[in-house]
Design a protein around this motif. Structure first.
Motif, PDB file in Angstrom:
ATOM      1  N   LEU A   1       0.730  -1.161  -0.099  1.00  0.00           N
ATOM      2  CA  LEU A   1      -0.072  -0.027  -0.144  1.00  0.00           C
ATOM      3  C   LEU A   1       0.921   1.323  -0.034  1.00  0.00           C
ATOM      4  O   LEU A   1       0.248   2.409  -0.284  1.00  0.00           O
ATOM      5  CB  LEU A   1      -0.940  -0.059   1.046  1.00  0.00           C
ATOM      6  N   VAL A   2       2.149   0.957   0.245  1.00  0.00           N
ATOM      7  CA  VAL A   2       3.166   2.195   0.127  1.00  0.00           C
ATOM      8  C   VAL A   2       2.977   2.913  -1.441  1.00  0.00           C
ATOM      9  O   VAL A   2       3.286   4.232  -1.491  1.00  0.00           O
ATOM     10  CB  VAL A   2       4.470   1.620   0.348  1.00  0.00           C
ATOM     11  N   ASP A   3       2.506   1.946  -2.282  1.00  0.00           N
ATOM     12  CA  ASP A   3       2.296   2.222  -3.714  1.00  0.00           C
ATOM     13  C   ASP A   3       1.444   3.705  -3.773  1.00  0.00           C
ATOM     14  O   ASP A   3       1.615   4.492  -4.826  1.00  0.00           O
ATOM     15  CB  ASP A   3       1.818   1.517  -4.710  1.00  0.00           C
ATOM     16  N   ALA A   4       0.348   3.568  -3.018  1.00  0.00           N
ATOM     17  CA  ALA A   4      -0.542   4.677  -2.845  1.00  0.00           C
ATOM     18  C   ALA A   4      -0.498   5.660  -1.830  1.00  0.00           C
ATOM     19  O   ALA A   4      -0.677   6.864  -1.867  1.00  0.00           O
ATOM     20  CB  ALA A   4      -1.934   3.970  -2.759  1.00  0.00           C
ATOM     21  N   PHE A   5       0.290   5.230  -0.597  1.00  0.00           N
ATOM     22  CA  PHE A   5       0.759   5.960   0.308  1.00  0.00           C
ATOM     23  C   PHE A   5       1.677   5.981   1.016  1.00  0.00           C
ATOM     24  O   PHE A   5       2.162   5.443   1.947  1.00  0.00           O
ATOM     25  CB  PHE A   5      -0.600   5.400   1.588  1.00  0.00           C
ATOM     26  N   PRO A   6       2.798   6.508   0.414  1.00  0.00           N
ATOM     27  CA  PRO A   6       4.086   6.306   0.677  1.00  0.00           C
ATOM     28  C   PRO A   6       4.516   6.968   1.846  1.00  0.00           C
ATOM     29  O   PRO A   6       5.345   6.425   2.739  1.00  0.00           O
ATOM     30  CB  PRO A   6       4.779   7.073  -0.307  1.00  0.00           C
ATOM     31  N   ALA A   7       4.148   8.108   2.273  1.00  0.00           N
ATOM     32  CA  ALA A   7       4.633   8.998   3.392  1.00  0.00           C
ATOM     33  C   ALA A   7       3.930   8.337   4.615  1.00  0.00           C
ATOM     34  O   ALA A   7       4.744   8.026   5.696  1.00  0.00           O
ATOM     35  CB  ALA A   7       4.085  10.262   3.318  1.00  0.00           C
ATOM     36  N   GLU A   8       2.796   7.693   4.603  1.00  0.00           N
ATOM     37  CA  GLU A   8       2.325   7.127   6.074  1.00  0.00           C
ATOM     38  C   GLU A   8       3.053   5.751   6.206  1.00  0.00           C
ATOM     39  O   GLU A   8       3.521   5.494   7.389  1.00  0.00           O
ATOM     40  CB  GLU A   8       0.791   6.552   5.597  1.00  0.00           C
ATOM     41  N   THR A   9       3.555   5.122   4.949  1.00  0.00           N
ATOM     42  CA  THR A   9       4.473   3.955   5.370  1.00  0.00           C
ATOM     43  C   THR A   9       5.504   4.105   5.835  1.00  0.00           C
ATOM     44  O   THR A   9       6.145   3.569   6.856  1.00  0.00           O
ATOM     45  CB  THR A   9       4.238   3.061   3.942  1.00  0.00           C
ATOM     46  N   VAL A  10       6.263   5.175   5.440  1.00  0.00           N
ATOM     47  CA  VAL A  10       7.602   5.505   5.907  1.00  0.00           C
ATOM     48  C   VAL A  10       7.463   5.932   7.441  1.00  0.00           C
ATOM     49  O   VAL A  10       8.321   5.589   8.035  1.00  0.00           O
ATOM     50  CB  VAL A  10       8.447   6.402   4.823  1.00  0.00           C
ATOM     51  N   ALA A  11       6.457   6.817   7.298  1.00  0.00           N
ATOM     52  CA  ALA A  11       6.479   7.304   8.752  1.00  0.00           C
ATOM     53  C   ALA A  11       6.123   6.091   9.943  1.00  0.00           C
ATOM     54  O   ALA A  11       6.845   6.302  10.949  1.00  0.00           O
ATOM     55  CB  ALA A  11       5.028   8.214   8.883  1.00  0.00           C
TER      56      ALA A  11
END
Length: 307
Positions: free
Chosen positions: A209-219
């Motif tokens: 899902l990082v593909d759509a929500f990269p910042a949330e995943t990295v956070a």
């Protein structure tokens, strides 16, 4: 470039045009969004990348294009999912020639290899390349488990560095750490178990899902690494309904719909896959819409003072 085998590594989707050719323009939009969010590597040609539908030439184009886009900011890793040892060795050769930094490798495809056959398959590829290798251990979907005893043999090869841990057994993180220490890096391969795996000692997260929500995943990754567990859990709890779109036979279609919603992708898939329709589509869109409505405000997770 050197791979540290840690952090968030997106298993990126392959973008297609309406004419079923590679959409390199939208692909670049997504890769740049990943880099801006602070991911630690890019993985091409996995399940989400629709690898089984790509020609060898398309895979080579994706590697060369990604290497050019990222400009050594992060390593570029290509997945190898081949039916033969000969084919896997050739794929590794092409990857090295095209500028990839490393390989992710599945066991042999289609044929359900035994333990000895699987170990020899990985060994032969490892002998053939200078590139570092992450073995993708996903017995749930691919029906072959790489056991700890098998890893014991494989780690005789210095370029076998990591495992994408997708057994769905959180305790396997501890088993690997107890057996191999830091010799075998662990990257969680299941979105819905990622934070749990990181808290138990996994080094990174091969994310969907990082593909759509990269910042949330990295956070989530950076916060838990900094000991901000409460903050990481809060984002993860918001994220979970979206993450569950990854553990579904239609994960490619699901995640591509999410990419459309966040403006960094299209929903074009390659047949025999088809875009979602009817109630199935409505259900997925509702999950995505709810996620967007309640999207959390992120802390400054890139700030070095977080530590």
């Amino acid at each position: 470039m050197t791979i540290e085998w840690k952090g968030v590594m997106p298993a990126v989707t392959t973008k297609f045009t309406d004419q079923d050719t590679l959409d390199l323009q939208m692909f670049e939009v997504n890769i740049n969004a990943q880099i801006e969010a602070g991911v630690h590597g890019i993985i091409l040609g996995g399940t989400l990348g629709e690898a089984s539908t790509l020609s060898d030439e398309e895979k080579r184009i994706l590697v060369k294009t990604t290497v050019n886009i990222v400009k050594n900011k992060v390593p570029v890793i290509i997945n190898i999912a081949e039916q033969t040892t000969k084919g896997a060795i050739e794929a590794a050769r092409k990857a090295e020639e095209d500028g990839a930094s490393g390989l992710m490798m599945l066991p042999p495809m289609r044929y359900k290899a035994g333990d000895r056959e699987t170990v020899i398959y990985f060994k032969e590829v490892a002998k053939s390349t200078h590139l570092p290798i992450m073995i993708y251990n996903n017995p749930v979907d691919y029906k072959i488990e790489v056991t700890l005893d098998m890893f014991e043999e494989l780690l005789a090869f210095d370029n076998i560095k990591a495992v994408k841990e997708s057994t769905r057994d959180i305790s396997n993180v501890t088993r690997i750490k107890n057996r191999f220490g830091d010799r075998l890096k662990i990257l969680s391969g299941v979105d819905t178990l990622a934070l749990e795996s990181l808290l138990m000692g996994a080094d990174g997260w091969v994310a969907g899902l990082v593909d759509a929500f990269p910042a949330e995943t990295v956070a989530i990754y950076e916060l838990q690494k900094a000991g901000k567990i409460k903050e990481a859990i809060a984002i993860y709890r918001w994220f979970l309904p979206l993450l569950e779109l990854d553990i579904n036979p239609k994960l490619v279609q699901n995640i591509k719909l999410a990419e459309v919603a966040t403006g960094i992708g299209t929903e074009n898939v390659r047949a025999p896959r088809l875009p979602l329709v009817g109630e199935e589509r409505k259900t997925v869109l509702k999950v995505i819409e709810n996620g967007l409505k309640t999207r959390p405000e992120l802390p400054d997770y890139k700030n070095s003072d977080l530590m």
